[in-house]
Design a protein around this motif. Structure first.
Motif, mmCIF file in Angstrom:
data_model
loop_
_atom_site.group_PDB
_atom_site.id
_atom_site.type_symbol
_atom_site.label_atom_id
_atom_site.label_comp_id
_atom_site.label_asym_id
_atom_site.label_seq_id
_atom_site.Cartn_x
_atom_site.Cartn_y
_atom_site.Cartn_z
ATOM 1 N N TYR A 16 0.948 -1.240 -0.032
ATOM 2 C CA TYR A 16 -0.169 0.081 0.036
ATOM 3 C C TYR A 16 0.946 1.241 -0.079
ATOM 4 C CZ TYR A 16 -3.495 3.278 1.468
ATOM 5 O OH TYR A 16 -4.366 4.586 1.275
ATOM 6 N N THR A 17 1.753 1.169 0.890
ATOM 7 C CA THR A 17 2.571 2.656 0.906
ATOM 8 C C THR A 17 3.594 2.650 -0.347
ATOM 9 O OG1 THR A 17 4.230 1.507 2.111
ATOM 10 C CG2 THR A 17 2.832 2.516 3.371
ATOM 11 N N VAL A 18 3.939 1.752 -1.056
ATOM 12 C CA VAL A 18 4.516 1.723 -2.346
ATOM 13 C C VAL A 18 3.324 2.203 -3.247
ATOM 14 C CG1 VAL A 18 5.845 0.620 -4.085
ATOM 15 C CG2 VAL A 18 6.001 -0.087 -1.456
ATOM 16 N N LEU A 19 2.490 1.608 -3.398
ATOM 17 C CA LEU A 19 1.497 1.766 -4.571
ATOM 18 C C LEU A 19 0.710 3.403 -4.259
ATOM 19 C CD1 LEU A 19 0.586 0.249 -6.791
ATOM 20 C CD2 LEU A 19 -1.532 -0.464 -5.426
ATOM 21 N N LYS A 20 0.572 3.705 -3.108
ATOM 22 C CA LYS A 20 -0.218 4.998 -2.615
ATOM 23 C C LYS A 20 1.069 6.037 -2.778
ATOM 24 C CE LYS A 20 -3.543 7.786 -1.302
ATOM 25 N NZ LYS A 20 -4.604 7.918 -2.210
ATOM 26 N N PHE A 21 2.004 5.916 -1.871
ATOM 27 C CA PHE A 21 2.957 7.046 -1.821
ATOM 28 C C PHE A 21 4.376 6.886 -2.620
ATOM 29 C CE2 PHE A 21 0.339 6.475 1.994
ATOM 30 C CZ PHE A 21 -0.475 7.624 2.023
ATOM 31 N N GLY A 22 4.522 5.771 -2.882
ATOM 32 C CA GLY A 22 5.785 5.529 -3.881
ATOM 33 C C GLY A 22 6.870 5.279 -2.789
ATOM 34 N N GLU A 23 6.575 4.989 -1.489
ATOM 35 C CA GLU A 23 7.746 4.974 -0.356
ATOM 36 C C GLU A 23 7.926 3.364 -0.416
ATOM 37 O OE1 GLU A 23 6.096 5.957 3.462
ATOM 38 O OE2 GLU A 23 5.604 8.027 2.861
ATOM 39 N N ILE A 24 9.400 3.572 -0.516
ATOM 40 C CA ILE A 24 10.105 2.100 -0.684
ATOM 41 C C ILE A 24 10.892 1.892 0.617
ATOM 42 C CG2 ILE A 24 11.760 0.473 -1.773
ATOM 43 C CD1 ILE A 24 10.979 1.953 -4.263
ATOM 44 N N ASP A 25 10.523 0.677 1.422
ATOM 45 C CA ASP A 25 11.224 0.348 2.499
ATOM 46 C C ASP A 25 12.735 -0.124 2.290
ATOM 47 O OD1 ASP A 25 12.318 -1.011 4.587
ATOM 48 O OD2 ASP A 25 10.307 -1.928 5.291
ATOM 49 N N VAL A 26 13.764 0.270 2.187
ATOM 50 C CA VAL A 26 15.040 -0.177 1.619
ATOM 51 C C VAL A 26 15.507 -1.118 2.497
ATOM 52 C CG1 VAL A 26 17.364 0.737 0.863
ATOM 53 C CG2 VAL A 26 15.279 2.425 0.790
ATOM 54 N N GLY A 27 15.189 -0.817 3.713
ATOM 55 C CA GLY A 27 15.567 -1.676 4.793
ATOM 56 C C GLY A 27 15.082 -3.134 4.407
ATOM 57 N N GLY A 28 13.778 -3.110 4.166
ATOM 58 C CA GLY A 28 13.032 -4.330 3.860
ATOM 59 C C GLY A 28 13.744 -4.921 2.715
ATOM 60 N N ILE A 29 13.843 -4.387 1.750
ATOM 61 C CA ILE A 29 14.536 -4.967 0.423
ATOM 62 C C ILE A 29 15.990 -5.723 1.046
ATOM 63 C CG2 ILE A 29 15.808 -4.364 -1.777
ATOM 64 C CD1 ILE A 29 13.737 -2.334 -1.949
ATOM 65 N N PHE A 30 16.468 -4.918 1.855
ATOM 66 C CA PHE A 30 17.989 -5.270 2.173
ATOM 67 C C PHE A 30 17.690 -6.593 2.960
ATOM 68 C CE2 PHE A 30 21.348 -5.379 5.535
ATOM 69 C CZ PHE A 30 22.401 -5.653 4.668
ATOM 70 N N VAL A 31 16.827 -6.704 3.861
ATOM 71 C CA VAL A 31 16.366 -8.026 4.820
ATOM 72 C C VAL A 31 16.004 -9.049 3.522
ATOM 73 C CG1 VAL A 31 14.679 -8.976 6.086
ATOM 74 C CG2 VAL A 31 15.492 -6.698 6.569
ATOM 75 N N PHE A 32 15.428 -8.794 2.615
ATOM 76 C CA PHE A 32 14.905 -10.109 1.648
ATOM 77 C C PHE A 32 16.363 -10.425 0.854
ATOM 78 C CE2 PHE A 32 10.591 -7.771 1.015
ATOM 79 C CZ PHE A 32 9.862 -8.732 2.209
ATOM 80 N N ILE A 33 17.129 -9.709 0.659
ATOM 81 C CA ILE A 33 18.315 -9.787 -0.291
ATOM 82 C C ILE A 33 19.293 -10.728 0.728
ATOM 83 C CG2 ILE A 33 20.598 -9.060 -1.098
ATOM 84 C CD1 ILE A 33 18.530 -6.617 -2.349
ATOM 85 N N VAL A 34 19.521 -10.100 2.122
ATOM 86 C CA VAL A 34 20.220 -10.959 2.978
ATOM 87 C C VAL A 34 19.702 -12.567 3.289
ATOM 88 C CG1 VAL A 34 21.378 -11.077 5.438
ATOM 89 C CG2 VAL A 34 21.270 -9.017 3.842
ATOM 90 N N PHE A 35 18.434 -12.473 3.486
ATOM 91 C CA PHE A 35 17.674 -13.547 3.637
ATOM 92 C C PHE A 35 17.824 -14.671 2.609
ATOM 93 C CE2 PHE A 35 14.038 -16.409 4.052
ATOM 94 C CZ PHE A 35 14.119 -16.792 5.262
#
Lengths: 339, 269
Positions: B230-249
């Motif tokens: 929702y936050t990406v779609l509505k506001f274009g806000e990207i959780d960079v930390g989240g992406i980092f979590v996925f990549i590390v995981f």
């Protein structure tokens, strides 16, 4: 000669000793008379390369506490057909799967073409073909696609493919799940030999082949042997081992109980004498290995056939057979008392 | 070592899944068009519903309070359930059976009779699954763009593209977790079911953490905590930390899968 200064572990006094690299010397401390050994450091022994195609040293595999194989030491020479005999559950498949790196050995080591299986298994597989005992193929692929896939993984010339397809004819454009057991076995043989590897390890490869195809397969193996290829062949069918193998190893309960030329083994075993007498069979006192079965007296003798015939001459003989040992008898001999 | 980079196992994995790829892609395109297409019909009644307490019953799903807007509706109906959960389950199911099915079906014996290392098998199986979700990912994106344009609704297409780009590390994490399970568990059904349980568990954890402040900490154990469509779609806000979590995981799972697979016995039952 190397000189080395060491410290006595007891009185901490300095001692100077001399020796060759890798030499183990016995030392007595001049001050406190403590005794001990010192091993001079040296280069690692040269890689134990060998001219054998397959070599195992004390190869052992336990599944937890259950013994698979124990202390197997044997070698397969280059250019021979080696038969690996044993009933189901004796450890044949465990041996093969340990050799090929599917199972980690609990102890011991093995070399294929001089390379240690622990460090070089991918390299080894460039030179080794394998037919699994429990052959399972990719059912959703056609025979052709399956062979193409494996050819692409080997990335080398499939020099024997044409010849193999002539001998072992399979419907290449049909999906493998529609294959009969014999067709599957044929494609298993084709994939193992198609890049003409130096060694082929086969786990009961003739199961599922009809007698005609078995004969074609034996002929093919003989041709491969003539070309200097090494073949390792596990089986519980004795007649085929008798027919094609130069040497055999017999495995029982995970231990190697015999390792011999087929002919030598037969010669060693002596003659089997079966005799039926009119008198009660119990009255005849034969050698230790004598058994009475269905009224027949059976025993094995090495050199003294004459002696036993003379002994038997005192009885009324109804029937008498003296036979060379067949591989089957040898096998039964090694498995006596086992089910 | 040039064999490592020939990716023949990866290509075969791709070929094995091409039908599944088409089916999943078409399925998600239809779902996207179907749900988005429903919005004009429901818009009015949802807006009325929002005035009552009724929408509270949707609280289990994140951003239920935005359901009367197109972006909110799209998030709730399409992205939070079908995309982040159902799509993840499908990909996770396939990944979790990728190696376990070769062990269970004993085809691994023949595969490993070729000069391929076990590490290579893990990496190539992983690589072979990537095209499948990329096709489904961007296929679905195109379907959303198409239906939005057809409905004449307002949607920031830049943000939409961003959602589908951030989906890539999310699904990579899902696939790598499935692959790790598939080298540990020999039965493909067992590993797939465990994978599904984990994904559903993560979904529930995230919803609970959003609903009840006491459970907020639990959200960090869920993938969904790190990717809020929702936050990406509505506001274009990207959780960079989240992406980092996925990549590390993803990286950790792959390395763990390689190490485990390299050391384990491949026994036949």
């Amino acid at each position: 000669m190397v000189q080395k200064n060491i410290m006595c572990p007891n009185c901490k006094s300095k001692i100077t000793i001399e020796g060759n690299p890798r030499e183990k010397v016995y030392i007595t401390c001049p001050k406190c008379n403590t005794n001990g050994f010192f091993s001079f450091p040296g280069e690692e022994p040269l890689q134990k390369t060998t001219s054998n195609a397959i070599e195992t040293r004390n190869l052992t595999k336990f599944y937890g506490k259950i013994k698979g194989i124990e202390n197997l030491t044997f070698s397969v020479k280059k250019g021979e057909i080696f038969g690996f005999l044993g009933p189901n559950g004796a450890g044949k498949t465990t041996t093969i799967r340990t050799l090929l790196g599917y199972l980690n050995p609990t102890n011991g080591e093995a070399f294929i073409l001089g390379k240690n299986i622990n460090d070089n298994i991918v390299d080894i597989k460039r030179e080794v073909g394998y037919i699994p005992g429990d052959l399972n193929l990719y059912g959703h692929l056609t025979g052709r696609r399956f062979l193409d896939y494996f050819a692409s993984l080997r990335n080398t010339e499939m020099s024997l493919l044409g010849e193999l397809l002539k001998v072992f004819n399979v419907p290449l454009d049909r999906k493998i799940k529609g294959y009969s057991k014999g067709m599957k076995q044929k494609i298993g043989i084709i994939q193992a030999f198609m890049d003409d590897p130096e060694i082929v390890i086969m786990d009961e490869p003739t199961s599922g082949l009809d007698p005609l195809l078995q004969q074609k397969f034996y002929d093919f193996l003989h041709d491969q042997k003539k070309k200097g290829k090494t073949l390792f062949f596990s089986s519980h069918v004795l007649s085929e081992v008798d027919k094609i193998c130069d040497r055999i190893g017999i495995i029982r309960n995970g231990n190697l109980v015999a390792l011999e030329d087929v002919e030598t083994l037969k010669g060693k075993m002596g003659k089997m004498i079966k005799v039926k007498i009119k008198e009660k069979p119990e009255t005849f006192i034969g050698p230790e290995n004598m058994k009475i079965k269905d009224g027949w007296i059976e025993f094995v003798t090495n050199d003294d056939v004459d002696h036993w015939i003379k002994m038997l001459s005192k009885y009324t003989i109804i029937d008498l057979e003296i036979n060379e040992f067949s591989l089957e008898d040898i096998f039964i001999h090694y498995y006596e008392g086992q089910t | 070592m040039n064999d490592v980079f020939r990716f023949k196992i990866a290509i075969q994995t791709m070929k094995n899944h091409w039908k599944t790829t088409i089916i999943i892609t078409l399925l998600f395109m239809v779902i996207a068009v179907g749900y988005a297409g429903m919005f004009p019909a429901f818009e009015g009644s949802i807006a009325e519903m929002m005035d009552s307490d009724f929408y509270e019953s949707f609280n289990f799903f994140p951003h239920a309070d935005q359901m009367h807007t197109y972006v909110g509706f799209l998030t709730l109906e399409l992205y939070s359930i079908f995309w982040l959960l159902i799509m993840a389950i499908m990909l996770g199911f396939i990944a979790a059976s990728s190696i376990s099915k070769e062990i269970e079906g004993k085809t691994i014996d023949l595969l490993m009779s070729n000069p391929v290392s076990r590490k290579q098998i893990v990496i190539e199986k992983f690589a072979g699954l990537i095209p499948m979700f990329l096709v489904a990912n961007f296929g679905t994106m195109l379907a959303v763009i198409g239906i939005t344009a057809a409905l004449n609704e307002s949607l920031d297409y830049g943000n939409l593209i961003m959602v589908h780009i951030v989906s890539i590390p999310y699904f990579l994490a899902v696939i790598s977790l499935g692959l790790l399970l598939s080298v540990i568990i020999d039965e493909k059904m067992k590993s797939s079911i465990i994978m599904i349980s984990i994904l559903v568990g993560m979904f529930v954890l995230n919803s609970l953490s959003l609903m009840a402040p006491d459970y907020e900490f639990m959200g960090s154990f869920s993938f969904l905590h790190y990717f809020d469509t929702y936050t990406v779609l509505k506001f274009g806000e990207i959780d960079v930390g989240g992406i980092f979590v996925f990549i590390v995981f993803t990286f950790v799972c792959l390395v763990a899968a390689m190490i485990y697979f390299e050391r384990r016995d491949i026994a036949i039952s």
